[in-house]
Design a protein around this motif. Structure first.
Motif, short mmCIF file in Angstrom:
data_model
loop_
_atom_site.label_atom_id
_atom_site.label_comp_id
_atom_site.label_asym_id
_atom_site.label_seq_id
_atom_site.Cartn_x
_atom_site.Cartn_y
_atom_site.Cartn_z
N THR A 126 0.83 -1.31 0.07
CA THR A 126 0.23 0.11 -0.07
C THR A 126 0.83 1.40 0.01
N LEU A 127 2.07 1.08 0.64
CA LEU A 127 2.88 2.35 0.48
C LEU A 127 3.53 2.75 -0.91
N GLN A 128 3.68 1.61 -1.69
CA GLN A 128 4.14 2.09 -2.93
C GLN A 128 2.73 2.62 -3.73
N GLN A 129 1.48 2.12 -3.51
CA GLN A 129 0.44 2.76 -4.24
C GLN A 129 -0.08 4.12 -3.59
N ARG A 130 0.17 4.34 -2.45
CA ARG A 130 0.23 5.70 -1.88
C ARG A 130 0.95 6.67 -2.37
N LEU A 131 2.51 6.25 -2.69
CA LEU A 131 3.41 7.08 -3.01
C LEU A 131 2.84 7.63 -4.83
N GLN A 132 2.45 6.51 -5.38
CA GLN A 132 2.08 6.47 -6.86
C GLN A 132 0.87 7.60 -6.66
N ALA A 133 -0.09 7.16 -6.17
CA ALA A 133 -1.34 8.17 -6.04
C ALA A 133 -0.90 9.59 -5.67
N LEU A 134 0.01 9.84 -5.07
CA LEU A 134 0.29 11.20 -4.50
C LEU A 134 0.65 11.78 -5.93
N ILE A 135 1.89 11.29 -6.31
CA ILE A 135 2.41 12.01 -7.28
C ILE A 135 1.55 12.03 -8.61
N GLU A 136 0.92 10.99 -8.86
CA GLU A 136 0.37 10.83 -10.42
C GLU A 136 -1.19 11.88 -10.16
N GLY A 137 -1.47 11.75 -9.08
CA GLY A 137 -2.72 12.61 -8.86
C GLY A 137 -2.42 14.27 -8.58
N ALA A 138 -1.57 14.51 -8.66
CA ALA A 138 -0.99 15.90 -8.19
C ALA A 138 -1.07 16.83 -9.48
N ARG A 139 -1.64 18.15 -9.17
CA ARG A 139 -1.64 18.99 -10.19
C ARG A 139 -0.13 19.64 -10.76
N GLU A 140 0.65 19.54 -9.59
CA GLU A 140 1.92 20.00 -9.88
C GLU A 140 2.91 18.70 -10.45
N SER A 141 4.06 19.12 -11.00
CA SER A 141 4.63 17.92 -11.74
C SER A 141 6.13 17.63 -10.70
N TRP A 142 5.71 16.48 -9.89
CA TRP A 142 6.89 16.11 -8.94
C TRP A 142 7.51 15.07 -9.50
N THR A 143 8.75 14.89 -9.36
CA THR A 143 9.71 14.32 -10.12
C THR A 143 9.98 12.67 -9.16
N TYR A 144 9.83 12.90 -7.82
CA TYR A 144 9.79 11.66 -7.23
C TYR A 144 9.05 11.92 -5.90
N ALA A 145 8.60 10.71 -5.14
CA ALA A 145 8.33 10.78 -3.89
C ALA A 145 8.92 9.70 -3.07
N ILE A 146 9.43 9.93 -1.86
CA ILE A 146 9.80 8.86 -1.03
C ILE A 146 9.32 9.09 0.43
N PHE A 147 9.11 7.79 1.19
CA PHE A 147 8.44 7.75 2.46
C PHE A 147 9.66 7.09 3.16
N TRP A 148 10.27 8.10 4.07
CA TRP A 148 11.36 7.76 5.11
C TRP A 148 10.58 7.04 6.31
N GLN A 149 10.89 6.06 6.64
CA GLN A 149 10.17 5.24 7.68
C GLN A 149 10.88 5.51 9.25
N SER A 150 10.21 5.81 10.00
CA SER A 150 10.86 5.94 11.21
C SER A 150 11.16 4.74 12.12
N SER A 151 12.24 4.43 12.71
CA SER A 151 12.52 3.13 13.41
C SER A 151 13.39 3.60 14.69
N VAL A 152 13.75 2.72 15.38
CA VAL A 152 14.64 2.98 16.79
C VAL A 152 15.86 1.93 16.59
N ASP A 153 17.13 2.33 16.41
CA ASP A 153 18.36 1.74 16.34
C ASP A 153 18.72 0.98 17.56
N PHE A 154 19.46 0.11 17.41
CA PHE A 154 20.02 -0.83 18.48
C PHE A 154 20.35 0.28 19.79
N SER A 155 20.57 1.34 19.71
CA SER A 155 21.17 2.18 20.89
C SER A 155 19.96 2.96 21.38
#
Lengths: 194, 31
Positions: free
Chosen positions: A10-39
């Motif tokens: 669904t993440l891929q579909q959402r990024l695609q929907a965001l870009i392809e459905g926009a009036r503006e011409s976006w080149t790319y969309a990235i989802f940076w995922q939040s996580s917690v490292d070992f420390s």
């Protein structure tokens, strides 16, 4: 009516929907995922991305200095293609096509991550506030390495919008000014319930 | 390329496939 469940598909579909459905011409969309490292420190890493490309793709003239850079990019792309296909070498002609600046920027992004507050995505998450940088000058003078890097690769607009679980980043080779419509779309599309 | 994170392989694969499609569709020999 329930909120979307976070998963890769669904993440891929959402990024695609965001870009392809926009009036503006976006080149790319990235989802940076939040996580917690070992420390125990919070970290933003690549979740997924959608690359659309720019309108004038392929029209840019190659300069002598970029010939060696192109060779390097093609070599890396050939190796990555082999990594994916599982074969030692590739006869795929597409690999030998010019690797544009924005393609390269997107590809390199897959290897990046940001600690809490660092870079434009980290800043957006840390402050729980969107970051919208428009124009070559503003990108070039940004304290964030990623914004300066984006400018070098021909991007003129970079936006980071915090959402549940991470940050949505959009980039464009065109000048795109702040739009509440886009921010509302991100809130709707990336409001995951887990 | 050797340092490419394995966890990003699906994104990379999708990117390469779409790139191939874009290039093929631009080709004068594309049907």
């Amino acid at each position: 009516p329930s909120m979307a469940v976070f998963n890769q598909e669904t993440l891929q579909q959402r990024l695609q929907a965001l870009i392809e459905g926009a009036r503006e011409s976006w080149t790319y969309a990235i989802f940076w995922q939040s996580s917690v490292d070992f420390s125990g420190a919070s970290l933003l890493g690549w979740g997924d991305g959608y690359y659309k490309g720019e309108e004038d793709k392929g029209k840019r003239k190659m300069t002598p200095s970029s010939v060696s850079e192109q060779e390097h990019r093609k070599k890396v792309l050939r190796e990555l293609n082999s990594l994916i296909s599982g074969t030692a070498s590739s006869s795929d002609d597409a690999v030998d096509e010019e690797v544009t600046d924005t393609e390269w920027f997107f590809l390199v992004s897959m290897t990046q991550s940001f600690v809490n507050g660092a870079g434009l995505p980290g800043q957006a998450l840390f402050n729980s506030s969107p970051v919208w940088v428009v124009g070559t000058e503003r990108l070039m003078s940004s304290p964030c390495e990623r914004a300066r890097q984006a400018q070098v690769f021909g991007l003129q607009t970079m936006v980071c919008i915090p959402s549940a679980n991470g940050v949505v980043e959009l980039g464009s080779t065109e000048l795109i000014y702040q739009s509440s419509d886009l921010m509302n779309k991100v809130r709707v599309l990336f409001n995951f319930n887990n | 390329a050797n340092d490419f994170p394995i966890a990003r392989k699906s994104s990379l694969q999708r990117f390469l496939e779409k790139r191939r499609d874009r290039i093929t569709s631009r080709s004068p020999y594309a049907s």
